[in-house]
Design a protein around this motif. Structure first.
Motif, PDB file in Angstrom:
ATOM      1  N   ARG A   1      -5.725  -2.210  -4.005  1.00 15.46           N
ATOM      2  CA  ARG A   1      -4.856  -1.337  -3.220  1.00 15.46           C
ATOM      3  C   ARG A   1      -5.483   0.039  -3.032  1.00 15.46           C
ATOM      4  O   ARG A   1      -5.349   0.646  -1.964  1.00 15.46           O
ATOM      5  CB  ARG A   1      -3.478  -1.230  -3.891  1.00 15.46           C
TER       6      ARG A   1
ATOM      7  N   SER B   1      -7.961  -0.398  -0.321  1.00 14.84           N
ATOM      8  CA  SER B   1      -7.288  -0.524   0.967  1.00 14.84           C
ATOM      9  C   SER B   1      -6.834   0.838   1.490  1.00 14.84           C
ATOM     10  O   SER B   1      -7.006   1.155   2.678  1.00 14.84           O
ATOM     11  CB  SER B   1      -6.088  -1.468   0.840  1.00 14.84           C
TER      12      SER B   1
ATOM     13  N   ASP C   1       0.831  -1.203   0.000  1.00 13.55           N
ATOM     14  CA  ASP C   1       0.000   0.000   0.000  1.00 13.55           C
ATOM     15  C   ASP C   1       0.866   1.255   0.000  1.00 13.55           C
ATOM     16  O   ASP C   1       0.530   2.262  -0.630  1.00 13.55           O
ATOM     17  CB  ASP C   1      -0.939   0.005   1.215  1.00 13.55           C
TER      18      ASP C   1
END
Length: 221
Positions: free
Chosen positions: A44, A47, A6
């Motif tokens: 991602r 997230s 991330d």
């Protein structure tokens, strides 16, 4: 703590301009930037959004992403960590090797006034007429390569009596507390495991060593 993958994604968004304004970011474009699949890029982004590190809005021409204050703090923490790694003051590099005899050219070249004056002005060294040559140990060759990233002192080429003398670069160092400098001619003929040094004294004499003796060179950033 932000996951490494991330963080890489967040950095990519920042490089696109996401710290200062909303930037157009699609899963496809981000995937291409990171070398991953669009599906992974989409996960991602989700997230990062769930962790409140980015905010996303949809416009008529696509998705726009902005890094939040929390996201910027994560990047700044990473930046601070890298600064501690690469910008530590007074970092010392140590080169180890053995003393060898040179080719005999150093005595002539380091005695030429055009070089001597620059060594004195730029390095604070009025050199003994000769060089001190060291063959590095295999383990020190990689350390020697790291020195290339340091700020070397330029020794400018010049013409004297219709003869042209090439430039060089120098890096201050010390051996057993004796000030010296690594000297690399602009057209160096030495392999990477050989380094040539100058000093105000004949280091062989003050150190009491001959060919084959172990030598430790310290370079302080």
């Amino acid at each position: 703590m932000i996951a490494p993958d991330d963080l890489i994604c967040l950095k990519a968004i920042a490089l696109l301009g996401g710290l200062s304004s909303a930037v157009s970011v699609s899963s496809q474009s981000l995937a291409q930037e990171l070398g991953i699949s669009p599906q992974t890029a989409s996960r991602r982004l989700i997230s990062l959004e769930n962790a409140h590190l980015i905010s996303r809005t949809m416009r008529g021409d696509g998705q726009y992403v902005t890094i939040t204050g929390a996201g910027e703090e994560s990047l700044r923490a990473e930046y601070a960590a890298y600064r501690r790694i690469f910008e530590t003051h007074d970092r010392q590099y140590v080169l180890e090797g053995e003393l060898i005899s040179g080719l005999g050219e150093g005595r002539y070249y380091v005695s030429i006034e055009g070089y001597v004056s620059q060594f004195s002005d730029k390095l604070g060294i009025t050199p003994y007429p000769g060089t001190f040559n060291v063959k590095l140990s295999p383990a020190s060759i990689e350390t020697r390569r790291k020195l290339d990233a340091m700020e070397w002192i330029e020794i400018v080429g010049f013409t004297d009596h219709d003869r042209t003398f090439g430039g060089a670069k120098a890096l201050k160092c010390s051996i057993n507390g004796h000030a010296c400098a690594i000297l690399i001619p602009g057209r160096s003929h030495y392999p990477e495991d050989i380094i040539e040094l100058i000093s105000e004294v004949r280091l062989r004499d003050v150190l009491g060593i001959e060919d084959g003796a172990a030598v430790t060179i310290e370079v302080t950033r």
